[in-house]
Design an enzyme around this catalytic site. Structure first.
Site, short mmCIF file in Angstrom:
data_model
loop_
_atom_site.label_atom_id
_atom_site.label_comp_id
_atom_site.label_asym_id
_atom_site.label_seq_id
_atom_site.Cartn_x
_atom_site.Cartn_y
_atom_site.Cartn_z
CG ASN A 32 2.88 8.06 3.37
OD1 ASN A 32 3.34 8.73 2.85
ND2 ASN A 32 3.16 6.91 3.71
CE LYS A 37 3.17 4.16 1.19
NZ LYS A 37 3.31 2.78 1.26
CG HIS A 81 5.94 4.29 6.52
ND1 HIS A 81 6.28 3.36 5.57
CD2 HIS A 81 4.47 4.47 6.02
CE1 HIS A 81 5.27 3.14 5.16
NE2 HIS A 81 4.20 3.63 5.31
CD GLU A 114 7.09 2.39 2.23
OE1 GLU A 114 6.90 3.71 2.07
OE2 GLU A 114 5.95 1.69 1.88
CD GLU A 123 0.85 2.25 7.38
OE1 GLU A 123 -0.06 2.64 6.53
OE2 GLU A 123 2.11 2.73 7.29
N GLY A 167 1.10 -2.00 0.31
CA GLY A 167 1.34 -1.92 -1.06
C GLY A 167 1.11 -3.46 -1.88
CB SER A 203 -4.09 -2.93 0.53
OG SER A 203 -2.90 -3.33 0.32
P1 13P Z 1 -0.56 1.13 0.65
O1 13P Z 1 -2.21 1.86 1.17
O2 13P Z 1 -0.16 1.64 -0.60
O3 13P Z 1 -0.96 -0.15 0.98
O4 13P Z 1 0.30 1.64 1.64
C1 13P Z 1 0.05 1.80 3.03
C2 13P Z 1 0.73 2.64 3.74
O5 13P Z 1 2.28 2.53 3.92
C3 13P Z 1 0.49 4.20 4.01
O6 13P Z 1 1.48 4.62 5.04
#
Ligand code: 13P
Length: 261
Positions: A11, A13, A103, A105, A173, A179, A219
Site C-alpha cells: 500500500n 498510501k 483502511h 486512515e 492491521e 507506521g 510495520s
Molecule cells: P506500515 O507498514 O507503514 O506500518 O503501514 C501499514 C499499513 O497501513 C498498510 O496498509
C-alpha cells in the site's frame, strides 16, 4: 501457511507521483525477478494512488510483469454527481483486481464507519473487484476490549447484508502498529487472524472461512515478515512504508527464503 495462495500487498498510501511510480515498478520488475522467481507461489500486488493506476497498468502490460494491481479506495456509488469520487467501474476498466476498503486512515480521517465500509464492499462486489477489507483496533480499544473484539466486529459488519459474497481478503492491521515501528508479535497476529477466521466460519461456514485469505499489516519489513507467515493463520502481509523501497519489498515477497532458512 495453509493451502491458500500467499498474498504480499504494498500500500503506497499518498506517495509517489506517476513518474516516481514508473521508476519503482521498473525497479521492482528487476528485483522481484532477479533471484530466479523465488517469490513464485505468492501473489504480489501494489496499491498506488489513483493518479498512478493507468501508468502502472500500462507498464505491467508492456513488461508482462506478474504484479497485481490494487486501488486504495472506491466510491460506494457507481456513477453520477459525486465530485472527487472514483467508481469501481473505472477501476475495473484499468485491470484493477483489488481494492482496499476501510483502511484505518480512512476510518479515522474520513469518518468511514462500518456502514460505509459495508457499502463500499458491496460496490467492489458489483464491479468484480476483490475487496481487501482492513480491520484493526486502536490502543485504547486493545486495552478496553482485548485484541480481537474490534477486528472481528468490523469484519462481520463489512460482510453482512450482501446477496452474494464474492471473493474477499481481510487485512488485520492493529492501528497502534501502523507506521509506528511497533510491530505485533507473530503470536498476537496469528491469534487475531485465527479469531477472524473462526468468526467467518461461524457465520458463513467452514468452506468460505477456509479459502479466505487473512493478512497481517503494521510495520512489516523484510526482517520480520517470516515470523508472521510461518503461522498457518496468516496468509500474507499488507505493507505500507516498506513497499516504497524496491529492495525491501522484494525481500518481503521472497519471504519463503527466510522461512526455509
Ligand atoms: P506500515 O507498514 O507503514 O506500518 O503501514 C501499514 C499499513 O497501513 C498498510 O496498509
Amino acid at each position: 501457511m495453509a493451502n491458500r495462495v500467499p498474498f504480499i500487498a504494498g500500500n503506497w498510501k499518498m506517495n509517489l507521483d506517476h513518474q516516481q511510480a514508473i521508476a519503482l515498478v521498473q525497479k521492482l520488475a528487476w528485483t522481484l525477478n532477479e533471484a530466479g522467481h523465488d517469490y513464485q507461489g505468492a501473489e504480489v500486488a501494489v496499491f498506488p494512488p489513483f493518479t498512478d493506476l493507468r501508468t502502472v497498468q500500462t507498464l505491467i502490460d508492456a513488461e508482462k510483469f506478474e504484479l497485481a494491481l490494487g486501488a486504495q479506495d472506491l466510491s460506494k456509488h457507481d456513477s453520477g454527481a459525486y465530485t472527487g469520487e472514483i467508481s469501481g467501474a473505472f477501476l475495473a476498466k484499468l485491470d484493477v483486481k483489488y481494492v482496499l476498503i476501510g483502511h484505518s486512515e480512512r476510518r479515522s480521517y474520513h469518518n468511514e464507519d462500518d456502514a460505509v465500509v459495508q457499502a463500499k464492499t458491496a460496490a467492489a462486489f458489483r464491479h468484480g473487484l476483490v475487496p481487501v477489507i482492513c480491520v484493526g483496533e486502536t490502543l485504547e480499544e486493545l486495552e478496553a476490549e482485548g485484541a480481537s473484539a474490534v477486528p472481528v466486529r468490523q469484519t462481520l459488519a463489512a460482510l453482512a447484508g450482501h446477496d452474494n459474497l464474492g471473493e474477499f481478503v481481510i487485512a488485520y492491521e492493529p492501528v497502534w502498529a501502523i507506521g509506528t515501528g511497533k510491530v505485533a508479535t507473530p503470536e498476537e497476529a496469528a491469534n487475531v487472524c485465527g479469531k477472524i477466521r473462526e468468526a467467518i466460519a461461524q457465520q458463513y461456514g467452514d468452506e468460505l472461512a477456509g479459502k479466505t485469505r487473512i493478512l497481517y499489516g503494521g510495520s512489516v519489513k523484510a526482517n520480520n515478515v517470516a515470523g508472521f507467515l510461518k503461522s498457518v493463520e496468516v496468509d500474507g502481509v499488507l505493507v505500507g512504508g516498506a513497499s516504497l523501497d524496491a529492495d525491501e519489498f522484494s525481500g518481503i515477497a521472497r519471504f519463503q527464503k527466510h522461512i526455509a532458512l
